[in-house]
Structure formats: structure tokens, C-alpha cells
Design a protein around this motif. Structure first.
Motif, PDB file in Angstrom:
ATOM      1  N   PHE A 685       0.858  -1.185   0.000  1.00  0.00           N
ATOM      2  CA  PHE A 685       0.000   0.000   0.000  1.00  0.00           C
ATOM      3  C   PHE A 685       0.894   1.235   0.000  1.00  0.00           C
ATOM      4  O   PHE A 685       1.732   1.395   0.905  1.00  0.00           O
ATOM      5  N   MET A 686       0.732   2.063  -1.000  1.00  0.00           N
ATOM      6  CA  MET A 686       1.552   3.276  -1.140  1.00  0.00           C
ATOM      7  C   MET A 686       0.616   4.469  -1.020  1.00  0.00           C
ATOM      8  O   MET A 686      -0.195   4.740  -1.913  1.00  0.00           O
ATOM      9  N   ILE A 687       0.736   5.164   0.107  1.00  0.00           N
ATOM     10  CA  ILE A 687      -0.286   6.135   0.495  1.00  0.00           C
ATOM     11  C   ILE A 687       0.322   7.523   0.675  1.00  0.00           C
ATOM     12  O   ILE A 687       1.075   7.769   1.625  1.00  0.00           O
ATOM     13  N   PRO A 688       0.021   8.455  -0.217  1.00  0.00           N
ATOM     14  CA  PRO A 688       0.476   9.835  -0.026  1.00  0.00           C
ATOM     15  C   PRO A 688      -0.322  10.502   1.089  1.00  0.00           C
ATOM     16  O   PRO A 688      -1.492  10.170   1.337  1.00  0.00           O
ATOM     17  N   TYR A 689       0.304  11.445   1.755  1.00  0.00           N
ATOM     18  CA  TYR A 689      -0.429  12.248   2.730  1.00  0.00           C
ATOM     19  C   TYR A 689       0.164  13.644   2.765  1.00  0.00           C
ATOM     20  O   TYR A 689       1.350  13.850   2.539  1.00  0.00           O
ATOM     21  N   ALA A 690      -0.699  14.608   3.021  1.00  0.00           N
ATOM     22  CA  ALA A 690      -0.289  16.005   2.999  1.00  0.00           C
ATOM     23  C   ALA A 690       0.242  16.434   4.361  1.00  0.00           C
ATOM     24  O   ALA A 690      -0.012  15.789   5.392  1.00  0.00           O
TER      25      ALA A 690
END
Length: 821
Positions: A685-690
Motif C-alpha cells: 500500500f503506497m499512500i500519499p499524505y499532505a
């Protein structure tokens, strides 16, 4: 001395055309070695090579020759150099005086014989300059006939790329800009000094600098550009021009005689053809010029649908050579127009459409930060060095394409007019660019099924998510410029480039370094038993090549999905059938990747993740002790990366990234390593976050009939389920036989709000049958509005009413996680 008869014996089994061509080339080279051909023309001989009547029967002098060249060039050469003052003024207005000063600084170093070559800064080639010296290895190539050099052996020459790149004379362009800006004669004097010493040290057909026809072609182009730069210089005298003209004649004859039709029918051949077209149009007063023009034109027309696949992917599976090819054809199209040489009919349509297809791929491959992944080999070279942009910024080519084809989407992705476009088209060209209507590309994501590349993105802003997946073959011909990168990918999170292809670095410095950069472990893919999916042979060959097969490509507003496999590891163990990788992209959110290896044997597995040099990933822990990678995204978007596999652990390795041939930098590199017997499955799971958002979390939970994961993201609790096929997946509230299912839960753990389903026939929600088809569906998307579930499949759109009150509460429990007890 080599025996031509022995060489001809090797042609057994070749076509008659190839035998004839190679035979002529072999005997021509043999004739040169005996001094029977290839000599520099005398003044009298040069006069006999001119078009009769072009000089009004007057005595031909060096002055009349140079005047004729510039007279013809007024209509046949690129507008950027025909009104140099206006072009230079526009350069300062558009790009700033500081950019011009960068050229002046580099040119000043060149006058001191310190030359930037590829990724090597300020190389010194001797005092005076030695055009056969390779300064990195400190080896001087011997002076012998060009045919006697071994193309792949670097023992007697060092890295030929370094010698050849310097001998392309593309640094003349830097000297030319500095001269135009400063009017300082020292820059013109340096050009003439280098030009003259080259002619002295490189007699016809002798030495390493005659051994590659492509190098001869690119050097010819550099000289023609330089003549225009230094037209008004005192140093560039008619005598210097006349001598250079004799060498250009030999360059043209060499190109004509030794085309890479069967040796390297790739960018070598198209680059050589472009050189012939340059010479044919710019030296039209030479009797042979019309033939050169015709030959170059014919090759460029015939090769484009051989070297460019129908979807626009260059056939050697290299983005660097893709840009090379696009530049060749863009300059060809501009020269055609300038010289009134229109290509009509189907041939003209093919050249124009395939060139746009080349540019379309480059457009979609462009990352949010404006750079392009360096997939496959990168030799560091350019058709012409018309820009100071970083090596992996290909947007200048798109800006040129915007002008040639009036394409507003190319203009948008290029982010503005480029230095390349200014020098090619002049001020009028940049004004046309400025007036061109700008618009987004029609699609966000795109599949290039012939080439095997798939681009997933949210949109076209600088803060969007982006992933490029490589399910292509090693490459055409012998795969010489391909890497063992089957099923690898590149990723940008929130616009920030995160996971990258490490590049090439070198062809010749050492076999170990060459193989290291093109191995599977040097790419973001899965390796087995520390081996590469394709087995490396020589520097530009393979003992075995993985065959990739694309099984599915789906692209909708809400998601993208790709699935592909390859057979590269069958050679290790007959029990291994294939490696399959599937990637689901929830647009504007995150990626879910599944890797599956079908095997009965026991093996080790290496999941490779190569990060960009500007990232700082570390191994972190969730509350349940599960380790994952976290890139904090200082000042911007970050990313969390979770991998689930049996007996796996994270290992930090020594990583390198090369953005240009000859240059490499340390970069973060992590490997998820495991061992197992029998079929192996990995979920990532590759999850961007700000910035400011809570760190995402991923936890595995138990379901019947498959695997299930809970994703905590932006205040949501999402569920991802994979059905292994033995039986439907059953949860407290839905049953499904779709292989991939993603659901978004509401904040109150009530009915899910949204579903994405891939590859199945049946889905029930809270006891109500929602989907039931006799045949397999590619996908379905469902969204809940109140008590209605609106569903869209590939062919149908419908709604299903849900019970006013459902009997169960949708709760997902995660073992060993206190947050879910």
C-alpha cells in the motif's frame, strides 16, 4: 589488417540486401586502409564537386564559397540563427540574463579547455587539446584506421562515449551563445582553434572519431550551427570555412557509405539520416548534396513506423532514446518546411502522426515536477544541446512539438516556451507559442499497450499523484538498450517524485557497474533469488529475456487498474511459472499493489524500492509493531509504504541514482526481503499524505475466502479485499466473488459509502443482491446515496434500493491491534 573475405563469411544466412550492403562497406573500408579512397579533396578537386552554374562560372574562391553558404542559409536554416540579435534579446527577456551568463561562464571554461562532457564536469583533454584522449581513464586511443577498432572493447580507448561526446563538438553551441552575447573574439578564437586542431589530428578515415557514423552525423550538425553563430567573427575566415567544407564533404561521403542500416538500425540510423538531410539542404551547392538529401529523407520516412510503435513508444524501450528520436523528427519536419520539401500522401501523414505519437508518450510520461523517468539506457547525448535544463527534463521537446503541431496540450505540459524552441524558430516562433491556446490533455491516465507502459495520475497539476508502470518487453533488436525492469514502476506522491528508476550511469567503465544498473534489483520490481528477470550477457545483450504479458488495463474517473505478468524466472526453476503484478489506483488517494509468484519451490524474494535522491525515507512502526516505510515529505507531501508478505523484513541497502550518463549520487534504497516455499503473495500500500494530516495506517484482518486489509486514511476507514478464487469472500455485511474489492466506510461504521470492484460476477450488500451476472465483469463502481446504491459497470448503469434498517453493524476488527479491540 582485417581480411574482408573472412568478414564476408560471417554473412551466411543474411538477406541478399544485407549481404550486398555489408560487402560494399567492407571492401570500401579495405580500400581506405590501402589509401585508395577517402582522401581530403584538394582545392581543384573541391571545385569539381560543386554544382555547375551555381557560381556563375566565376573563379571559385574561399570567399565565394562562404558567401554562397550564408546566402543559401538565409532560406534553408533555422530562423533562430538568421536574426541572431532578435533571438538573443528574446532569450534575455524570456529566460533572464542569468541564463545567458551561465553560457558565458561555461564558454569561458571551454576557452581554458575545460569541457563539461555528459555527467563529467570540466574535463581536461590536454594542452593542446588531444581529440583521441579519454581523461577519465587517462587513455589515448591509438591512431589507426577506424574499422580496426572493436566497438565494445574499452581497453585501448577508455570509455568511447566520453571521447565521442567531446568530438561531437556540441560545445561550439555554448561558445556561440557567449560570442553573440559578449562580442568577445576569444570565444570565436576558441571555436576556430578547436575546429582547426581537430582537422589536423583527424585525417580522413583515421582514428576513433571516424568509427561511428552517428558521431560523424552529429559533428556535421554542430559545425553547420557553429558557422552561423560565428558568421561575423574575424577568426572564422573564408580559409577556415573552405578547409572545413572539405571535411564536411568527407563526412557526407562517409555517412552515405557506412549507414547503420544493418549494424544499428535504431537512433544510429535515423540520426545519420538526419545528418545527411542537414548536409544536403545546407550544402546544396555541392553536387552530391541532392543525393544526401534524398537518402536522408527516404530513411527518415521509412524508419519511423519501424522504430516507433503504433502507440508512440520507441521500440528499444528507452525514454532517453525516445526523446532522441522525437528531436530528430521534429528537426526533420522543420527543415522540410524551410526547404520547401513537403512530404505528401500517406508517407507524410505517417511521419506527422508517428511523431505526434512519440510526443504523446513523452507528455504522459512527464512527472508532476516536469522531469521524465529514465527508463532503459541513457547515453547522455542530445541531438543538439539547445538548453541548460537538467538532463531528465524533456519538456523542451514538447514545447517544440507544440509549435510544429499547434498542440495546446503539449504547451501546457511543457510549462512554457523552451530554449530549444527559441533557437529553432526565433522570436516569431516564441510569439506563436505564446498565442497558442493552452488546454489540458484529454485524459489523465493512459495505457500504451503496444509498448507496455501505463500511466496513472489524478490530473495535470504540480501536486498530483503519478505512477508509471512498465510491462513492456526488454526492447527490440537484441534488447541492447533495455534493462531487466519488467513490471517495475515509478511514483510521485502529491507531486513529489518518490520512487525512481536509478538510470544507467555507464556503458564502459566496468561490466559490473553496467550490469548493476540494469539489473532487476536496480528497479522497483520483485527479484527472486537475487537474480534478474532477464539474464544479462554482454554489455548490450541478454542470455535470456523475460516475456511480459498484459492481462488487464482499466481506466475510469474513480480508479485505474493494471495487471501484467512475465515468465523471466522460469529459467531458475521449472516449478516457477510466472510473476504477476496488479496495481489498483484510487484516484486522488493511494495505490494498492499485489505481487504473486506461482511456484512449488523454495525461494528468496526481494521487493525493491529505490527512492529519489531528494527524499528521506525511514523504517517506522505502527502501534501494533508492524514496520513500514515513511517518507515525511518535509515542506510538502509525504508517503507511507506498507508491504505484507510471509516472513518479510525491511533492509536498507546501498543505493545510487544516475540522472545522466557518467554521474551518480547516493540515494535511499530499501528492500523487503522474505523466503518461502510454494506460491508467494505480497500486498503493498503506497499512500500519499499532505502536511498536517495524520499518518496513514494499514492493518490486515481476517475474512473467509481471501485476504483483507483496513486502511486508515484522512479520517476514513477503508477496506480492501482480495478473493483468492476458491470461494466467495464473506464479511459481516457483504459477500463477493470479485477478485479485488475496495470499500469506503462511513464515519459511523454504517453501510459503506463507495465500492470499487474488479473481475467478478456477484456482489451482495446487507443481504440484497446488487450484482449477479452470468459472465465475468471487468469492473463495477458503486456509490451509496441515502438508501440507494448507484452502480456502474462497463455496460450498465442502475440503482438498487437498500433496506431502511440493516441487521448488522459493519465493524472491521484487526487482530493484535488495540485500536480495534
Amino acid at each position: 589488417m582485417s581480411n574482408p573475405i573472412e568478414k564476408l563469411k560471417k554473412l551466411k544466412g543474411r538477406s541478399w540486401s544485407e549481404i550486398r550492403t555489408r560487402s560494399i562497406q567492407t571492401f570500401a573500408a579495405y580500400s581506405e586502409q590501402f589509401g585508395l579512397s577517402g582522401k581530403l579533396p584538394s582545392d581543384d578537386e573541391l571545385r569539381k564537386l560543386l554544382v555547375k552554374g551555381d557560381f556563375d562560372d566565376k573563379l571559385v574562391t574561399s570567399e565565394s564559397l562562404i558567401n554562397k553558404f550564408f546566402e543559401k542559409g538565409k532560406h534553408s536554416f533555422f530562423p533562430g540563427l538568421l536574426n541572431k540579435e532578435a533571438t538573443l534579446e528574446a532569450f534575455g527577456e524570456i529566460f533572464g540574463e542569468s541564463e545567458i551568463e551561465r553560457f558565458v561562464e561555461r564558454a569561458t571554461k571551454i576557452t581554458e579547455d575545460k569541457i563539461n562532457v555528459l555527467g563529467y564536469p570540466a574535463l581536461h583533454f590536454g594542452d593542446p587539446v588531444d581529440w583521441h584522449y579519454e581523461p577519465v581513464s587517462e587513455i589515448q586511443a591509438p591512431m589507426k584506421h577506424w574499422k580496426l577498432f572493436d566497438d565494445l572493447d574499452s581497453k585501448e580507448t577508455g570509455d568511447k562515449k566520453i571521447i565521442w561526446e567531446f568530438n561531437r563538438h556540441q560545445h561550439f553551441f555554448v561558445l556561440g551563445i557567449a560570442y553573440l552575447h559578449t562580442k568577445n573574439e576569444k570565444f570565436a578564437a576558441a571555436f576556430v582553434r578547436h575546429l582547426d586542431s581537430w582537422m589536423v589530428q583527424n585525417p580522413p578515415a583515421m582514428g576513433i572519431n571516424w568509427s561511428s557514423s552517428l558521431e560523424i552525423s552529429l559533428r556535421s550538425m554542430s559545425w553547420l550551427w557553429a558557422f552561423h553563430f560565428f558568421k561575423d567573427s574575424q577568426s572564422f575566415t573564408p580559409g577556415v570555412f573552405s578547409k572545413a567544407l572539405k571535411y564536411l564533404f568527407l563526412h557526407g561521403m562517409h555517412l552515405e557509405q557506412y549507414l547503420s542500416t544493418y549494424f544499428s538500425p535504431n537512433t544510429h540510423l535515423t540520426g545519420e539520416a538526419l545528418g545527411l538531410y542537414y548536409l544536403g539542404t545546407q550544402l546544396s551547392f555541392l553536387d552530391r548534396a541532392e543525393h544526401w538529401k534524398s537518402v536522408g529523407r527516404k530513411i527518415l520516412i521509412s524508419e519511423i513506423d519501424k522504430q516507433v510503435l503504433a502507440d508512440g513508444v520507441y521500440f528499444e524501450q528507452s525514454t532517453w532514446y525516445q526523446r532522441y528520436t522525437a528531436d530528430f523528427y521534429l528537426q526533420f519536419l522543420v527543415l522540410l518546411r524551410l526547404n520547401g520539401d513537403d512530404i505528401g500522401g500517406q508517407a507524410g501523414e505517417t511521419v506527422r502522426s508517428r511523431t505526434q505519437a512519440l510526443l504523446d508518450f513523452l507528455m504522459f510520461a512527464t512527472r508532476p515536477d516536469g522531469t521524465t523517468p529514465i527508463i532503459g539506457d541513457d547515453d547522455g547525448g542530445r541531438c543538439l544541446p539547445l538548453s541548460t535544463c537538467r538532463p531528465d527534463d524533456f519538456r523542451g521537446t514538447l514545447a517544440t512539438g507544440a509549435i510544429v503541431f499547434k498542440r495546446g496540450d503539449y504547451k501546457y505540459v511543457s510549462s512554457g516556451v523552451s530554449q530549444e524552441a527559441l533557437w529553432l524558430f526565433g522570436r516569431e516562433g516564441t510569439r506563436f507559442f505564446e498565442l497558442l491556446e493552452t488546454y489540458y490533455p484529454e485524459k489523465n491516465s493512459e495505457g500504451f499497450t503496444d509498448g507496455g507502459y501505463f500511466v496513472m495520475r489524478d490530473g495535470w497539476t504540480k501536486t498530483d499523484n503519478y505512477l508509471l508502470f512498465d510491462a513492456g518487453q526488454i526492447g527490440s533488436l537484441n534488447g541492447g538498450h533495455g534493462h531487466a525492469d519488467t513490471l517495475a514502476f515509478e511514483l510521485a506522491a502529491g507531486g513529489k517524485t518518490m520512487l525512481v528508476d536509478p538510470g544507467t550511469f555507464t556503458y564502459h567503465e566496468s561490466k559490473e557497474l553496467r550490469d548493476s544498473f540494469r539489473s532487476s534489483n536496480a528497479h522497483n520490481t520483485l527479484a527472486i533469488d537475487k537474480e534478474s528477470s532477464s539474464e544479462m550477457g554482454g554489455k548490450f545483450s541478454w542470455k535470456s529475456k523475460a516475456e511480459a504479458s498484459v492481462k488487464s488495463w482499466l481506466s475510469f474517473d474513480r480508479f485505474d487498474f493494471v495487471e501484467a505478468s512475465h515468465d523471466g524466472y522460469e529459467r531458475l526453476d521449472e516449478a516457477i511459472t510466472e510473476h504477476t503484478r496488479s496495481i489498483l489506483f484510487l484516484r486522488n488517494e493511494y495505490w494498492i499493489m499485489r505481487d504473486f509468484v506461482d511456484t512449488r519451490g523454495a525461494h528468496s524474494y526481494q521487493q525493491n524500492f529505490h527512492f529519489d535522491t531528494r527524499t528521506k525515507p525511514t523504517v517506522s512502526r505502527q502501534e501494533n509493531g508492524f514496520e513500514y516505510l515513511r517518507e515525511p515529505g518535509t515542506g510538502g507531501s509525504g508517503m507511507a509504504l506498507f508491504t505484507f508478505g510471509d516472513n518479510g523484513e525491511w533492509k536498507e541497502k546501498e543505493g545510487w541514482v544516475s540522472r545522466c550518463y557518467g554521474e551518480r549520487k547516493r540515494a535511499p534504497y530499501f528492500q523487503y526481503s522474505s523466503q518461502g516455499k510454494g506460491p508467494q503473495e505480497f500486498f503493498t500500500f503506497m499512500i500519499p499524505y499532505a502536511k498536517g494530516e495524520e499518518n496513514p495506517g494499514v492493518y490486515e484482518t481476517n475474512v473467509r475466502g481471501g485476504r483483507a486489509f483496513v486502511i486508515e486514511f484522512r479520517g476514513y476507514q477503508d477496506l480492501f479485499v482480495f478473493a483468492d478464487g476458491s470461494e466467495p469472500v464473506r464479511t459481516e455485511i457483504f459477500d463477493t466473488d470479485f477478485r479485488f474489492l475496495w470499500a469506503r466506510l462511513s464515519n459511523k461504521n454504517d453501510l459503506p459509502e463507495e465500492f470499487v470492484m474488479i473481475d467478478g460476477k456477484r456482489f451482495t450488500l446487507d443481504g440484497r443482491v446488487v450484482i449477479e451476472y452470468p459472465n465475468q465483469l471487468d469492473c463495477a463502481i458503486a456509490r451509496r446515496f441515502g438508501k440507494k446504491l448507484h452502480v456502474r459497470t462497463g455496460s450498465d448503469v442502475f440503482s438498487v434500493s437498500l433496506p431502511q434498517k440493516h441487521s448488522k453493524t459493519f465493524i472491521v476488527k484487526t487482530p493484535n491491534d488495540p485500536k480495534h479491540d
